[in-house]
Each structure stands twice: as C-alpha cells, then as structure tokens.
Write a protein that holds these residues in place. Structure first.
Motif, PDB file in Angstrom:
ATOM      1  N   TYR A 125      39.698  33.765  43.645  1.00 32.70           N
ATOM      2  CA  TYR A 125      39.972  32.335  43.730  1.00 32.70           C
ATOM      3  C   TYR A 125      41.481  32.131  43.765  1.00 32.70           C
ATOM      4  N   LEU A 126      41.947  31.323  44.695  1.00 37.25           N
ATOM      5  CA  LEU A 126      43.373  31.051  44.852  1.00 37.25           C
ATOM      6  C   LEU A 126      43.657  29.588  44.519  1.00 37.25           C
ATOM      7  N   PRO A 127      44.861  29.305  44.001  1.00 37.58           N
ATOM      8  CA  PRO A 127      45.213  27.916  43.690  1.00 37.58           C
ATOM      9  C   PRO A 127      45.184  27.031  44.939  1.00 37.58           C
ATOM     10  N   ASN A 128      44.979  25.746  44.739  1.00 33.07           N
ATOM     11  CA  ASN A 128      44.936  24.798  45.863  1.00 33.07           C
ATOM     12  C   ASN A 128      46.223  24.814  46.676  1.00 33.07           C
ATOM     13  N   ASP A 129      47.356  24.960  46.004  1.00 32.91           N
ATOM     14  CA  ASP A 129      48.661  24.954  46.688  1.00 32.91           C
ATOM     15  C   ASP A 129      49.166  26.381  46.920  1.00 32.91           C
ATOM     16  N   PHE A 130      48.265  27.315  47.180  1.00 32.37           N
ATOM     17  CA  PHE A 130      48.607  28.730  47.312  1.00 32.37           C
ATOM     18  C   PHE A 130      49.655  28.971  48.387  1.00 32.37           C
ATOM     19  N   SER A 131      50.599  29.867  48.076  1.00 34.70           N
ATOM     20  CA  SER A 131      51.627  30.295  49.017  1.00 34.70           C
ATOM     21  C   SER A 131      51.791  31.808  48.901  1.00 34.70           C
ATOM     22  N   ASP A 132      51.823  32.497  50.045  1.00 31.26           N
ATOM     23  CA  ASP A 132      52.038  33.950  50.050  1.00 31.26           C
ATOM     24  C   ASP A 132      53.406  34.331  49.488  1.00 31.26           C
ATOM     25  N   MET A 163      40.440  27.762  46.850  1.00 26.65           N
ATOM     26  CA  MET A 163      39.949  28.582  47.937  1.00 26.65           C
ATOM     27  C   MET A 163      39.344  29.853  47.339  1.00 26.65           C
ATOM     28  N   LYS A 164      38.172  30.226  47.790  1.00 24.72           N
ATOM     29  CA  LYS A 164      37.463  31.414  47.309  1.00 24.72           C
ATOM     30  C   LYS A 164      37.313  32.406  48.451  1.00 24.72           C
ATOM     31  N   LYS A 165      37.634  33.685  48.161  1.00 26.16           N
ATOM     32  CA  LYS A 165      37.496  34.752  49.145  1.00 26.16           C
ATOM     33  C   LYS A 165      36.628  35.856  48.564  1.00 26.16           C
ATOM     34  N   ASN A 166      35.700  36.363  49.354  1.00 31.72           N
ATOM     35  CA  ASN A 166      34.913  37.520  48.939  1.00 31.72           C
ATOM     36  C   ASN A 166      35.786  38.760  49.076  1.00 31.72           C
ATOM     37  N   VAL A 167      35.783  39.605  48.034  1.00 32.99           N
ATOM     38  CA  VAL A 167      36.586  40.826  48.048  1.00 32.99           C
ATOM     39  C   VAL A 167      35.740  41.987  47.541  1.00 32.99           C
ATOM     40  N   THR A 168      36.174  43.191  47.851  1.00 33.04           N
ATOM     41  CA  THR A 168      35.559  44.399  47.316  1.00 33.04           C
ATOM     42  C   THR A 168      36.658  45.321  46.816  1.00 33.04           C
ATOM     43  N   PHE A 169      36.329  46.116  45.820  1.00 31.82           N
ATOM     44  CA  PHE A 169      37.249  47.116  45.297  1.00 31.82           C
ATOM     45  C   PHE A 169      36.394  48.227  44.689  1.00 31.82           C
ATOM     46  N   LYS A 170      37.019  49.333  44.345  1.00 34.16           N
ATOM     47  CA  LYS A 170      36.296  50.497  43.841  1.00 34.16           C
ATOM     48  C   LYS A 170      36.453  50.641  42.330  1.00 34.16           C
ATOM     49  N   ASN A 171      35.373  51.045  41.682  1.00 33.38           N
ATOM     50  CA  ASN A 171      35.400  51.568  40.324  1.00 33.38           C
ATOM     51  C   ASN A 171      34.836  52.975  40.445  1.00 33.38           C
ATOM     52  N   ARG A 172      35.736  53.916  40.577  1.00 35.30           N
ATOM     53  CA  ARG A 172      35.371  55.300  40.876  1.00 35.30           C
ATOM     54  C   ARG A 172      34.513  55.335  42.128  1.00 35.30           C
ATOM     55  N   ALA A 173      33.255  55.756  42.053  1.00 37.76           N
ATOM     56  CA  ALA A 173      32.415  55.844  43.257  1.00 37.76           C
ATOM     57  C   ALA A 173      31.627  54.571  43.526  1.00 37.76           C
ATOM     58  N   ILE A 174      31.735  53.582  42.649  1.00 43.54           N
ATOM     59  CA  ILE A 174      30.941  52.361  42.781  1.00 43.54           C
ATOM     60  C   ILE A 174      31.732  51.296  43.528  1.00 43.54           C
ATOM     61  N   ILE A 203      32.458  30.027  37.394  1.00 44.17           N
ATOM     62  CA  ILE A 203      32.807  28.641  37.008  1.00 44.17           C
ATOM     63  C   ILE A 203      34.180  28.614  36.360  1.00 44.17           C
ATOM     64  N   TYR A 204      34.413  29.527  35.395  1.00 46.63           N
ATOM     65  CA  TYR A 204      35.732  29.599  34.760  1.00 46.63           C
ATOM     66  C   TYR A 204      36.812  29.942  35.789  1.00 46.63           C
ATOM     67  N   ALA A 205      36.528  30.892  36.671  1.00 44.71           N
ATOM     68  CA  ALA A 205      37.515  31.314  37.668  1.00 44.71           C
ATOM     69  C   ALA A 205      37.924  30.156  38.572  1.00 44.71           C
ATOM     70  N   GLY A 206      36.958  29.376  39.021  1.00 45.01           N
ATOM     71  CA  GLY A 206      37.261  28.227  39.881  1.00 45.01           C
ATOM     72  C   GLY A 206      38.116  27.179  39.170  1.00 45.01           C
ATOM     73  N   LYS A 207      37.772  26.904  37.924  1.00 46.34           N
ATOM     74  CA  LYS A 207      38.533  25.892  37.164  1.00 46.34           C
ATOM     75  C   LYS A 207      39.951  26.366  36.866  1.00 46.34           C
ATOM     76  N   LEU A 208      40.104  27.647  36.533  1.00 47.23           N
ATOM     77  CA  LEU A 208      41.442  28.184  36.266  1.00 47.23           C
ATOM     78  C   LEU A 208      42.294  28.234  37.535  1.00 47.23           C
ATOM     79  N   ALA A 209      41.677  28.530  38.669  1.00 43.87           N
ATOM     80  CA  ALA A 209      42.414  28.529  39.940  1.00 43.87           C
ATOM     81  C   ALA A 209      42.918  27.123  40.259  1.00 43.87           C
ATOM     82  N   ALA A 210      42.138  26.113  39.922  1.00 42.92           N
ATOM     83  CA  ALA A 210      42.561  24.731  40.139  1.00 42.92           C
ATOM     84  C   ALA A 210      43.787  24.378  39.299  1.00 42.92           C
ATOM     85  N   HIS A 211      44.033  25.161  38.253  1.00 41.27           N
ATOM     86  CA  HIS A 211      45.206  24.953  37.398  1.00 41.27           C
ATOM     87  C   HIS A 211      46.350  25.895  37.752  1.00 41.27           C
TER      88      HIS A 211
END
Length: 142
Positions: free
Chosen positions: A19-26, A1-12, A49-57
C-alpha cells in the motif's frame, strides 16, 4: 494505492499487498510498516485493513499472507508454524529494504495485540538476513 507483490521466504513464494500513500512520490523516502495478520487469517482481512489506513496517513505498508496461508506457498496448507511466521516477517522486511522509496532505518512491524515493533536491520550481517525485533509502544517513525 494497492499493488500486488511477491517475495521469497527461502523456498516459499510469499504473496503480499503493498500500500502506498495517496501523495506517493518515487523521489521521497518513506517510513514503512509490515502489517502481520493474526493466525488463520489472510492479508485482505485485519492486516490489510490496518495497512490501508496507515498508508492513508503517509506510510508505505505491506500486508502479506503467511507461509501456508492464502496466496502464499508452502505445504501442508493452512497450518500455523510460529518459526515460519518469524521468517515470514524477516523476509517481508528484507523485501521492503529493496525498495528505493523505503527508508530502511524506519521500518516497523505491526503484530498481534497491535504492538509496533522496531525491525532494525543489522547491515553487517545482511547476507544472513538477521533482524532484531524490539517492541516499543507508540514509537514515532514519521
């Protein structure tokens, strides 16, 4: 599962894909990996691409656009600023530490040349967001 997120780097404003694992649990704590894209790239390319594959693991992963690139902010556009890139990574780790389902002691960075770097958070100086990076090959974080 992929979610769009935002965060700050100082003013930027930084744009990322979480990316969350397929069997994700809160209710579970996960190891997390920040996937850093190469120069002149964006989060949907190599890092994504790497992020998606690692999340699958079973990892929580974060791919983000560097400052001045893609959907992240910053002017002038499309420059490569090494100092800003380091701050981008620190800000990405900072963001991951705010997520209840991420174990802050098991956050790593996947950077250039596919190095897996430990991003250890110095809790005593959290207010100044200090992190130390120590590159280690094949470090077990699962």
């Amino acid at each position: 599962m992929k979610k769009n997120v935002t965060f700050k780097n100082r003013a930027i404003n930084m744009a990322g894909n979480l990316y969350l694992p397929n069997d994700f649990s809160d209710n579970k704590k996960y190891a997390a990996i920040v996937c850093v894209h190469p120069g002149s790239s964006v989060k949907e390319q190599t890092a994504g691409i790497y992020a998606g594959k690692l999340a699958a693991h079973g990892f929580v992963t974060l791919a983000f656009d560097a400052s001045y690139q893609g959907e992240s902010g910053g002017e002038p556009r499309y420059i490569e600023e090494p100092t800003a890139r380091v701050e981008d990574i620190r800000s990405a780790v900072d963001y991951l530490t705010t997520l209840e389902f991420v174990d802050p002691d098991r956050i790593r960075c996947l950077c250039r040349r596919r190095l897996l770097c430990k991003c250890s958070h110095d809790r005593a100086s959290y207010q100044s967001s200090r992190y130390s990076g120590r590159c280690q090959y094949r470090q077990n974080i699962s």
